[in-house]
Design an enzyme around this catalytic site. Structure first.
Site, mmCIF file in Angstrom:
data_model
loop_
_atom_site.group_PDB
_atom_site.id
_atom_site.type_symbol
_atom_site.label_atom_id
_atom_site.label_comp_id
_atom_site.label_asym_id
_atom_site.label_seq_id
_atom_site.Cartn_x
_atom_site.Cartn_y
_atom_site.Cartn_z
ATOM 1 N N ARG A 172 10.700 12.048 7.320
ATOM 2 C CA ARG A 172 10.435 10.853 8.120
ATOM 3 C C ARG A 172 11.133 9.629 7.519
ATOM 4 N NH1 ARG A 172 9.012 5.587 8.254
ATOM 5 N NH2 ARG A 172 7.489 5.960 6.596
ATOM 6 N N HIS B 286 5.260 4.189 -4.223
ATOM 7 C CA HIS B 286 6.366 4.500 -3.307
ATOM 8 C C HIS B 286 7.558 3.656 -3.759
ATOM 9 C CE1 HIS B 286 7.906 5.408 0.912
ATOM 10 N NE2 HIS B 286 8.721 4.452 0.525
ATOM 11 N N HIS C 257 11.681 2.884 -4.252
ATOM 12 C CA HIS C 257 13.086 3.075 -3.909
ATOM 13 C C HIS C 257 13.918 2.868 -5.176
ATOM 14 C CE1 HIS C 257 13.071 3.122 0.659
ATOM 15 N NE2 HIS C 257 11.807 3.048 0.324
ATOM 16 N N CYS D 13 17.031 1.182 3.035
ATOM 17 C CA CYS D 13 16.290 0.077 3.639
ATOM 18 C C CYS D 13 17.266 -0.813 4.388
ATOM 19 C CB CYS D 13 15.555 -0.733 2.574
ATOM 20 S SG CYS D 13 14.656 -2.137 3.266
ATOM 21 N N ASN E 59 14.636 6.453 -1.092
ATOM 22 C CA ASN E 59 13.487 6.697 -1.957
ATOM 23 C C ASN E 59 13.942 7.480 -3.176
ATOM 24 O OD1 ASN E 59 10.882 6.026 -0.275
ATOM 25 N ND2 ASN E 59 12.296 7.013 1.139
#
Length: 306
Positions: free
Chosen positions: A19, A211, A213, A244, A253
């Protein structure tokens, strides 16, 4: 066995590549390829896979096949398949598709909230109240993601109090898990610990996830720093998929293979087969026509050919 008493003995890795990773790809990825990727990740042993996003195809064309993907994946018993749900229409679609967890989101940055979804932080959270109630009424897990928790491409620094406020609001909606997201990858280790501890003042530490990046190459350091303060849930993306669109030069990520290699070296249990994740990473990278972004994944794949 983990011999470092200050680190968790076991962590949960949430795989977000299907996703959060693929939604940033410009070239369309077929439902069949997405299904194959999710199935490979299921076989690798993940307990949670972010597999779909029920947003308007107008805004995220890559996720237009989410219903098809959710219908065709081979579901592994015990694995939760999550879907991003921005509104009740998205929730209804996720429920019909058999999602085991719905994901809502809000920013810790007022500037990002206004630029991204044209409303204030408070308004964005209010919009999720019916989704949260519906999730609980239907027995689904509810997860929230707090974006720009470490920095914003528009306003720069984000106050830790703002992060804690959003975490508290998400807690009050009944969230089972809350993600603290470094959306543009600017966090460093000490800042990470400070923000995580601040968030833990508003929500239980075992329900907080990191989470990260890897824009500035700090994601693994930030994960280790999070482990040191008791965080035991992390998001990662197979082969480092993602990016992003709001931050120039931002990368995906942190790569799942790299995180698993780190945990393996620390003696921390994940329950995930690293070799099968490497296979999944090589599969999707070959389909996308480029080398994967995971250093550990590429090194382990190359070793097989030596």
């Amino acid at each position: 066995m983990n011999t470092q008493a200050n680190l968790p003995a076991k962590v949960k890795i949430v795989e977000v590549g299907p996703r959060d990773g693929l939604q940033n790809e410009k070239e369309s990825v077929s439902a069949a390829v997405k299904v194959e990727l999710v199935d490979r990740l299921s076989r690798a042993g993940f307990l949670n896979i972010e597999a779909a996003s029920f947003v308007s195809p107008k805004w995220v064309p890559q996720m237009a096949t989410s219903t098809e993907v959710m219908a065709q994946i081979t579901r592994r018993p015990g694995t939760i398949y999550s879907a991003l749900t921005p509104n009740m229409q998205g929730f209804e679609a996720a429920l019909a598709a058999g999602a085991g967890e719905v994901v809502i989101f809000g920013s810790a940055s007022e500037a990002f909230s206004q630029k991204n979804i044209n409303c204030s932080i408070a308004e964005s959270i209010a919009r999720f109240e019916p989704v949260a109630k519906a999730a609980k009424a239907n027995g689904l897990r509810l997860r929230a993601s707090v974006s720009c928790a470490f920095g914003c491409p528009y306003q720069g620094a984000v106050p830790e109090d703002a992060v804690a406020d959003v975490v508290a609001s998400m807690r009050d909606l009944g969230c089972d898990e809350i993600d603290i997201a470094d959306t543009i990858g600017v966090a460093t280790a000490r800042k990470t610990q400070s923000v995580m501890l601040r968030a833990a003042g508003a929500f239980r530490i075992d329900g907080i996830s990191g989470h990260f990046h890897d824009t500035y190459g700090q994601a693994l350091a930030n994960i280790y720093a999070s482990l040191e303060v008791g965080v035991s849930i992390f998001h990662s993306s197979v082969s480092g998929l993602g990016g992003c669109p709001y931050a120039k030069g931002a990368t995906g990520n942190v790569a799942t293979e790299d995180v698993l290699y780190l945990m393996q070296g620390l003696g921390i249990e994940t329950g995930i087969n690293l070799e099968l994740v490497v296979d999944a990473g090589q599969f999707i990278s070959q389909h996308l026509g480029r080398k994967g972004a995971s250093r550990a994944g590429n090194a382990l794949a190359a070793r097989r050919l030596a």
